[in-house]
Design an enzyme around this catalytic site. Structure first.
Site, short mmCIF file in Angstrom:
data_model
loop_
_atom_site.label_atom_id
_atom_site.label_comp_id
_atom_site.label_asym_id
_atom_site.label_seq_id
_atom_site.Cartn_x
_atom_site.Cartn_y
_atom_site.Cartn_z
CD GLU A 45 13.54 25.73 -16.34
OE1 GLU A 45 14.68 25.84 -15.86
OE2 GLU A 45 12.61 26.52 -16.04
CG HIS A 47 13.70 29.66 -15.01
ND1 HIS A 47 12.91 28.64 -14.51
CD2 HIS A 47 13.36 30.76 -14.30
CE1 HIS A 47 12.13 29.11 -13.55
NE2 HIS A 47 12.39 30.40 -13.40
CB CYS A 75 13.83 30.07 -10.48
SG CYS A 75 13.29 31.81 -10.46
#
Ligand code: MN
Length: 238
Positions: free
Chosen positions: A215, A213, A110
């Site tokens: 994660e 993102h 990001c």
């Protein structure tokens, strides 16, 4: 399981509201789940000390965060620019440049892809809604951060493709800034359907930035863990 777990240094930027050096738990969780050892590096460290730290690290992860100072790519602030924290920008640019110099694998997420691009001479859109009103809604608020909202087309034979193993992926999206002019030496390895750059890389140097993102998505959509597995794997053979 790798015999020697690589140490992945995660940049921990200064966070105004909490007056702390802060990242969400998902980054460390993803690195550990992928088989690495996660270490947070506060943005307090100087350029020289950051360079001294590098031999202790096998790979680098640059997380999400607020906007990048447009002064760093030669622009004045436009309408729509969010808060910037110049000290975080300076620290992460030093860390990224030093890590590349030391041939460490780097994964940028990001804000991370934006800092990566600026660190090597690229530019950004300061604010997509005002500068590219025809673009998709890349700022998906409010929704569940673990769910995808738009499609990304991945370049075959890229370092990114090696991780996901497919040409089309579904990603989440929490950005109002994006890569504009790609830094020299980098290639675009993924785009959204509006043509916006969603990933840049230098394949042979194991340097990758993604605009989404991963994660946040690893538990519900395990294909996103492959990015962290790849980082851990290439970091362990340096
Ligand atoms: Mn997006």
């Amino acid at each position: 399981m790798l015999a020697n777990k690589p140490v992945i240094g995660i940049s921990a930027p200064y966070h105004e509201e909490s007056r702390g050096y802060r990242i969400t738990h998902c980054y460390g969780d993803a690195v550990v789940t992928a088989g690495g050892i996660a270490v947070m590096i506060p943005a307090a460290n100087s350029k020289e000390d950051t360079e001294r730290l590098l031999p202790c690290l096998d790979g680098i992860l640059i997380p999400g965060g607020p906007d990048v100072d447009p002064f760093l790519y030669g622009e004045e602030p436009k309408q729509g620019l969010g808060a910037v924290i110049p000290a975080n920008d300076q620290f992460e640019i030093h860390l990224i440049r030093a890590a590349r110099e030391a041939h460490k694998p780097i994964l940028c997420i990001c804000r991370g892809i934006q800092v990566l691009n600026v660190a090597f001479g690229g530019t950004l859109y300061q604010d997509l809604p005002s500068q590219l009103p025809e673009s998709l809604r890349h700022s998906q608020i409010p929704v569940d951060r673990r769910e995808p909202t738009h499609t990304v087309d991945v370049e075959k034979d890229s370092y990114l493709f090696r991780a996901y193993g497919k040409e089309t992926i579904r990603v989440n999206s929490f950005h109002h800034q994006a890569v504009k002019d790609v830094a020299p030496g980098f290639t675009v390895s993924a785009r959204a359907r509006d043509g916006l750059v969603e990933a840049i890389e230098i394949c042979e140097e194991h340097i990758l930035g993604v605009q989404w993102h991963p994660e946040e998505m690893v538990r519900r959509y395990p294909e996103h863990l492959e990015l962290f597995r790849q980082l851990v794997q290439v970091s362990s053979i340096q």
